[in-house]
Enzyme design. Sequence first.
Site, mmCIF file in Angstrom:
data_model
loop_
_atom_site.group_PDB
_atom_site.id
_atom_site.type_symbol
_atom_site.label_atom_id
_atom_site.label_comp_id
_atom_site.label_asym_id
_atom_site.label_seq_id
_atom_site.Cartn_x
_atom_site.Cartn_y
_atom_site.Cartn_z
ATOM 1 N N GLY A 120 7.085 -1.133 -2.677
ATOM 2 C CA GLY A 120 6.563 0.222 -2.611
ATOM 3 C C GLY A 120 7.143 1.055 -3.724
ATOM 4 N N HIS A 163 7.989 2.176 7.411
ATOM 5 C CA HIS A 163 7.279 3.138 6.560
ATOM 6 C C HIS A 163 8.231 3.765 5.534
ATOM 7 C CE1 HIS A 163 3.089 4.716 6.704
ATOM 8 N NE2 HIS A 163 3.585 5.604 5.851
ATOM 9 N N LYS A 185 0.922 -3.807 10.271
ATOM 10 C CA LYS A 185 2.034 -3.280 9.464
ATOM 11 C C LYS A 185 2.743 -2.171 10.242
ATOM 12 C CE LYS A 185 3.048 -1.242 4.929
ATOM 13 N NZ LYS A 185 3.607 0.060 5.347
ATOM 14 N N PRO A 243 0.823 -1.216 0.000
ATOM 15 C CA PRO A 243 0.000 0.000 0.000
ATOM 16 C C PRO A 243 0.857 1.265 0.000
ATOM 17 C CG PRO A 243 0.118 -0.925 2.211
ATOM 18 C CD PRO A 243 0.847 -1.881 1.317
ATOM 19 N N THR A 244 0.521 2.171 -0.880
ATOM 20 C CA THR A 244 1.160 3.489 -0.929
ATOM 21 C C THR A 244 0.082 4.527 -1.210
ATOM 22 O OG1 THR A 244 1.733 3.010 -3.242
ATOM 23 C CG2 THR A 244 3.477 2.757 -1.594
ATOM 24 N N ARG A 277 9.276 15.158 7.497
ATOM 25 C CA ARG A 277 9.842 15.037 6.149
ATOM 26 C C ARG A 277 10.236 16.432 5.663
ATOM 27 N NH1 ARG A 277 4.766 11.091 4.568
ATOM 28 N NH2 ARG A 277 5.074 9.717 6.376
ATOM 29 N N GLY A 310 12.906 -1.168 0.960
ATOM 30 C CA GLY A 310 14.257 -1.289 0.432
ATOM 31 C C GLY A 310 14.471 -2.309 -0.658
#
Length: 392
Positions: free
Chosen positions: A341, A287, A263, A87-88, A175, A320
């Site tokens: 992802g 994440h 998750k 999921p993104t 971020r 990753g």
Amino acid sequence: MRRFYRGRDLSRVHSVAELADMARRRLPYFAWEYLSGGAQDELTLTDNLDGFSAYGLHARAMVPCHPPATARAVLGRVLPVPLLIGPTGYNGLLHRDADIHLARAATARGLPFCLSTAANTSLEALVAAVPEVNLWFQLYAMGDPRVQNDLLRRAAAVGSRTLLLTCDAMVLGNREWDRRNFAKPRQLAWRNTLDVLRHPRWLQQVMWPAGLPGMGNLEPYLPLNERNALGSMAFIGRQMDSLLDWDKLARLRDQWGERLLLKGVLHPADVERAIALGLDGVVVSNHGGRQLDGAPSSLAALAAVAPQARGRLSLLLDGGIRRGSDIVKALALGADAVLLGRATLYGVAVAGEAGAGRALDLLTQELVQTLNLMGCTHLSHLGRDNLWERRR
């Protein structure tokens, strides 16, 4: 001179890194930063990638190179390779109908696709566009129980039988580089606005004809005049349940009668609690390095929690994965499967379904090639004895 291919022929793209380079050039900078960046100093983002390079692979001699057995049962369903598209959120920033493109690419290869609560395409629209999809649904815990209950009802109604509850985003990570693209919340700085104008293909691919998309799963809960990108973002910011705890997860376990995974697990003690609650699995994930900077890499966390999980619940890894050899290393350390992802997002940003499919095919081809070069004929043969620790 070494350089990546810069044309449009996907058959000449030979790695996920090459897809990433193409995506970087095709996206406005603010969209690329949203896709590729992490939190604060990006220590965990970097460690997610470096964690795989910490391990080498042992090779056995004189093993005939028949096609290795790559199929694996994951949560009761046999997959041709042990991976799925995870999921993104807000993928419509990369390509119009990106969620549908991703779902089609996964379905064409017999793999599951997990739709995010923060997706631009709704559950109903996705299933209408891709009826055969093996649909998983990712849930962000909502502060309003009526909204959360309705999301669960809708997921069940369209045939989703696997639910992932994300537990590591109750508050958003810092971020900084993403935020520097904006003069104020959701308003691009002037230099980024000019940069957008330098990407006409993206403007046609994403903005035409109605501008940035809203979040399709959340639209039913928004006022009519806020069913747009800004309204959706403001709504999910208000609704995220920052008080999520184990008691609420226990109630969700009672409510959701199908497969339930947690998750965002990084610690062995949390695996034990998930087992005690009767969860079907956990997803080891930080994440994508976008939340707690300094959290362990996904692979390091996997190595730590695998002994607790083995044989007691399904163990998946997220974060990753860029090579087929990364998948091998994750399986050798105890993962049952991996979630993709950014790897498939790079592809969808470049060429929609075809680009996402190219990412999946490259990883599958590399997985097979790696197993052949190792002299490993079956995924079940993988274990820690296939790995050696490289000096860094």
